[in-house]
Design a protein around this motif. Sequence first.
Motif, PDB file in Angstrom:
ATOM      1  N   TYR A 168       0.857  -1.178   0.000  1.00 24.74           N
ATOM      2  CA  TYR A 168       0.000   0.000   0.000  1.00 24.74           C
ATOM      3  C   TYR A 168       0.892   1.226   0.000  1.00 24.74           C
ATOM      4  O   TYR A 168       2.095   1.136   0.273  1.00 24.74           O
ATOM      5  CB  TYR A 168      -0.924   0.009   1.229  1.00 24.74           C
ATOM      6  N   GLY A 169       0.295   2.389  -0.291  1.00 23.79           N
ATOM      7  CA  GLY A 169       1.072   3.608  -0.278  1.00 23.79           C
ATOM      8  C   GLY A 169       0.391   4.750  -1.007  1.00 23.79           C
ATOM      9  O   GLY A 169      -0.723   4.617  -1.513  1.00 23.79           O
ATOM     10  N   PRO A 170       1.071   5.903  -1.079  1.00 24.13           N
ATOM     11  CA  PRO A 170       0.530   7.084  -1.754  1.00 24.13           C
ATOM     12  C   PRO A 170       0.931   7.128  -3.228  1.00 24.13           C
ATOM     13  O   PRO A 170       1.879   6.461  -3.657  1.00 24.13           O
ATOM     14  CB  PRO A 170       1.188   8.233  -0.991  1.00 24.13           C
ATOM     15  N   LYS A 171       0.211   7.939  -3.995  1.00 21.22           N
ATOM     16  CA  LYS A 171       0.554   8.210  -5.398  1.00 21.22           C
ATOM     17  C   LYS A 171       0.128   9.630  -5.737  1.00 21.22           C
ATOM     18  O   LYS A 171      -0.837  10.153  -5.182  1.00 21.22           O
ATOM     19  CB  LYS A 171      -0.116   7.202  -6.345  1.00 21.22           C
ATOM     20  N   ILE A 219       3.327   8.781 -10.130  1.00 21.29           N
ATOM     21  CA  ILE A 219       4.439   8.124  -9.458  1.00 21.29           C
ATOM     22  C   ILE A 219       3.970   7.779  -8.056  1.00 21.29           C
ATOM     23  O   ILE A 219       3.179   8.534  -7.454  1.00 21.29           O
ATOM     24  CB  ILE A 219       5.702   9.016  -9.435  1.00 21.29           C
ATOM     25  N   GLY A 220       4.397   6.637  -7.538  1.00 20.72           N
ATOM     26  CA  GLY A 220       3.943   6.216  -6.234  1.00 20.72           C
ATOM     27  C   GLY A 220       5.019   5.514  -5.448  1.00 20.72           C
ATOM     28  O   GLY A 220       6.090   5.175  -5.965  1.00 20.72           O
ATOM     29  N   TYR A 221       4.712   5.303  -4.181  1.00 19.80           N
ATOM     30  CA  TYR A 221       5.640   4.612  -3.278  1.00 19.80           C
ATOM     31  C   TYR A 221       4.869   3.516  -2.556  1.00 19.80           C
ATOM     32  O   TYR A 221       3.804   3.774  -1.984  1.00 19.80           O
ATOM     33  CB  TYR A 221       6.239   5.587  -2.270  1.00 19.80           C
ATOM     34  N   ARG A 222       5.392   2.296  -2.575  1.00 22.22           N
ATOM     35  CA  ARG A 222       4.720   1.179  -1.911  1.00 22.22           C
ATOM     36  C   ARG A 222       5.483   0.749  -0.660  1.00 22.22           C
ATOM     37  O   ARG A 222       6.712   0.681  -0.643  1.00 22.22           O
ATOM     38  CB  ARG A 222       4.533   0.007  -2.877  1.00 22.22           C
ATOM     39  N   PHE A 223       4.716   0.507   0.396  1.00 18.64           N
ATOM     40  CA  PHE A 223       5.274   0.018   1.651  1.00 18.64           C
ATOM     41  C   PHE A 223       5.091  -1.499   1.748  1.00 18.64           C
ATOM     42  O   PHE A 223       4.139  -2.053   1.194  1.00 18.64           O
ATOM     43  CB  PHE A 223       4.557   0.683   2.842  1.00 18.64           C
TER      44      PHE A 223
END
Length: 197
Positions: free
Chosen positions: A18-21, A193-197
């Motif tokens: 999960y994460g933000p984008k 663009i996003g970041y996944r945890f």
Amino acid sequence: MCLLLTAGAAMAQKKFTYGPKVGVDLTNFWGKDLPHGMQFNYQVGAFLEYYFTNKFSIAPEIVFAAQGGKIDMTDYLDTPVYINSSADMSFHFNYINLPIMLRFYAIPKLSIDFGPQIGFNVYSKATAKAKVNGRTESYTDDFDGVRSVDVGLGLGATYNITNNVFVQGRYTMGLTKVFEAGDVYNGNIQLAIGYRF
């Protein structure tokens, strides 16, 4: 928030990320009623991805997106006083979009994404701009003729630059009419663009 908390508890099973984008959008209207133009907008949101296998996953998102488009009104200036004049209307809408993307990982770093989206309109304004006899005038006001729910289909791809960072391209085609009257639909080209945890 419940989805993200659930994902955090399930990370030990390595089935969730999960994460933000965030991203930029090129939005427009499509349909047969009026000539349309595009405009730049933005999106910000979060996603949750559940992996069925190493090839297939499902990724629901919640995204705040600025959308809209332009409609050329020049043809309506058909009287002699408006010769060599132009006019257009720009529409600025904000939606809370809920896409649910099915992902197929063609290779470990690249997925093909497809799925439905439902959006809820939370803000609508229109700007009319006219250039008449060398003078430009504009006017902005609330616009009440927008439907509150927008349904569409998205198709795109996600590329994982690293285990955490990804880039994403998608086109979402609206399937329900934007306005209470007229054959006009939303279109949205997205680069995020996003970041996944």
